[in-house]
Design an enzyme around this catalytic site. Structure first.
Site, PDB file in Angstrom:
ATOM      1  N   LEU A  14     -33.509  -8.582   8.281  1.00  0.00           N
ATOM      2  CA  LEU A  14     -32.852  -8.965   7.040  1.00  0.00           C
ATOM      3  C   LEU A  14     -32.721  -7.780   6.094  1.00  0.00           C
ATOM      4  O   LEU A  14     -31.704  -7.654   5.393  1.00  0.00           O
ATOM      5  CB  LEU A  14     -33.639 -10.096   6.365  1.00  0.00           C
ATOM      6  CG  LEU A  14     -33.087 -10.585   5.023  1.00  0.00           C
ATOM      7  CD1 LEU A  14     -31.664 -11.111   5.164  1.00  0.00           C
ATOM      8  CD2 LEU A  14     -33.998 -11.634   4.414  1.00  0.00           C
ATOM      9  N   THR A  32     -35.718   2.115   2.071  1.00  0.00           N
ATOM     10  CA  THR A  32     -37.015   2.597   2.523  1.00  0.00           C
ATOM     11  C   THR A  32     -37.386   1.985   3.862  1.00  0.00           C
ATOM     12  O   THR A  32     -36.987   0.865   4.205  1.00  0.00           O
ATOM     13  CB  THR A  32     -38.123   2.284   1.506  1.00  0.00           C
ATOM     14  OG1 THR A  32     -38.478   0.899   1.580  1.00  0.00           O
ATOM     15  CG2 THR A  32     -37.687   2.627   0.089  1.00  0.00           C
ATOM     16  N   SER A 134     -39.502 -14.031   0.394  1.00  0.00           N
ATOM     17  CA  SER A 134     -40.639 -14.792   0.883  1.00  0.00           C
ATOM     18  C   SER A 134     -40.188 -15.608   2.093  1.00  0.00           C
ATOM     19  O   SER A 134     -39.477 -15.096   2.959  1.00  0.00           O
ATOM     20  CB  SER A 134     -41.206 -15.674  -0.234  1.00  0.00           C
ATOM     21  OG  SER A 134     -42.339 -16.374   0.201  1.00  0.00           O
ATOM     22  N   TYR A 148     -50.072 -14.847   7.261  1.00  0.00           N
ATOM     23  CA  TYR A 148     -48.706 -14.710   6.766  1.00  0.00           C
ATOM     24  C   TYR A 148     -48.433 -15.687   5.628  1.00  0.00           C
ATOM     25  O   TYR A 148     -47.919 -15.311   4.570  1.00  0.00           O
ATOM     26  CB  TYR A 148     -47.729 -14.945   7.921  1.00  0.00           C
ATOM     27  CG  TYR A 148     -46.277 -14.860   7.541  1.00  0.00           C
ATOM     28  CD1 TYR A 148     -45.651 -13.627   7.361  1.00  0.00           C
ATOM     29  CD2 TYR A 148     -45.512 -16.009   7.387  1.00  0.00           C
ATOM     30  CE1 TYR A 148     -44.313 -13.550   7.030  1.00  0.00           C
ATOM     31  CE2 TYR A 148     -44.168 -15.945   7.061  1.00  0.00           C
ATOM     32  CZ  TYR A 148     -43.562 -14.711   6.885  1.00  0.00           C
ATOM     33  OH  TYR A 148     -42.227 -14.637   6.541  1.00  0.00           O
ATOM     34  N   LYS A 152     -47.577 -15.337   1.610  1.00  0.00           N
ATOM     35  CA  LYS A 152     -46.318 -15.837   1.048  1.00  0.00           C
ATOM     36  C   LYS A 152     -46.561 -16.865  -0.061  1.00  0.00           C
ATOM     37  O   LYS A 152     -45.815 -16.912  -1.047  1.00  0.00           O
ATOM     38  CB  LYS A 152     -45.452 -16.429   2.155  1.00  0.00           C
ATOM     39  CG  LYS A 152     -44.943 -15.406   3.165  1.00  0.00           C
ATOM     40  CD  LYS A 152     -44.113 -14.308   2.514  1.00  0.00           C
ATOM     41  CE  LYS A 152     -43.470 -13.397   3.548  1.00  0.00           C
ATOM     42  NZ  LYS A 152     -42.698 -12.290   2.928  1.00  0.00           N
TER      43      LYS A 152
END
Length: 289
Positions: A14, A32, A134, A148, A152
């Site tokens: 993404l 980055t 998120s 994970y 989030k």
């Protein structure tokens, strides 16, 4: 008018789509990644519009350096997209401490590090957008994703607090929460799953099976998500959370229904600890939506 963007995790998935969408819309971007050679083709296609910066988001000093580089290169910072992140599917009991910590450091502290570095510049210029990528897993629970989803969920709360704190000087903060997308996230999440203890086969095993079948077949188009991200920067008013994808909406609705039923069922217990005659009017000024 073009904006100046700083995007983490730009080399793949993404993040790559967001970077391309921002550039195609005429913006200048500091992209980055840990391996910036993977951004060379974008630098050739958009000369003068994009600069790459090698960044490990878990390094607070490097995060500050990336913001300083952005401002030194393009003169300001208008949009920060905290996109870098990853997840591994494993029962909590079978998750190595180093892996758990690495997921928290990247998915949560990466967001914190970049945001902390960016706020002073945005506060001084009285404008800016901080977009935290998120997941619907930031408001629901999935067996096998303890690290994970803990990160989030924390990002969602962090976002809500910052949205309140930064609004008075024109900085918008939003948590974008997609469902499944056709990126390589699912493949990476299951790639190194341990051999499950038999007791976890019905729960984490089912999730592993689902993700292996779902990877590459998700309903979410990351290019469309990227277009939404670009469009968000054109809005002066944003929600603290934005769910993306029909699957995400469905899962969220199911989770909320369970919470509402539990809250109603247990309301007598919830209120049983109040001091008699309690007055809640003091909360009206402290709680904001």
């Amino acid at each position: 008018m073009s904006n100046i963007w700083l995007i983490t995790g730009s080399a793949r998935g993404l993040g790559r789509d967001i970077t391309e969408a921002a550039l195609a819309a005429g913006n200048n971007v500091v992209a980055t990644a840990r391996d910036v050679t993977r951004l060379a083709d974008l630098e050739s296609r958009y000369p003068g519009q994009i600069r790459s910066f090698a960044l490990d988001v878990t390094d607070a000093n490097a995060a500050r350096a990336s913001v300083d580089f952005t401002i030194a290169t393009f003169g300001r910072l208008d949009v920060l997209v905290n996109n870098a992140g990853f997840g591994h599917v494993s029962p909590f009991e079978q998750t190595e401490e180093a892996d758990f910590r690495s997921q928290i450091d990247t998915n949560l502290y990466g967001v914190i590090n970049l945001t902390r570095a960016a706020i002073p510049a945005m506060r001084a210029q009285r404008s800016g957008h901080i977009i935290n990528i998120s997941s619907i897993g930031g408001r629901t629970a999935t067996a096998g994703l303890s690290a994970y989803q803990a990160a989030k969920w924390a990002v969602g709360g962090f976002t809500e607090v910052l949205a309140l704190e930064l609004a008075p000087f024109g900085v918008k903060v939003i948590s974008v929460e997609p469902g499944g997308m056709r990126t390589d996230w699912g493949y990476a999440a299951v790639a190194d799953a341990p051999a499950l203890m038999p007791d976890y086969e019905p729960t984490v095993g089912a999730v592993l099976g689902m993700l292996k079948a779902y990877a590459g077949n998700a309903i979410g188009d990351p290019r469309k998500v990227a277009d939404v991200i670009v469009d968000l920067t054109k809005h002066d008013t944003l929600p603290a959370h934005l769910i993306l994808g029909s699957d995400a909406l469905y899962v969220f609705g199911q989770a909320e229904a369970v919470r509402q039923r539990a809250a109603k069922e247990w309301a007598p217990v919830s209120t049983s600890i109040d001091i008699e005659g309690v007055d809640l009017s003091f909360l009206s000024g402290a709680m904001q939506s």
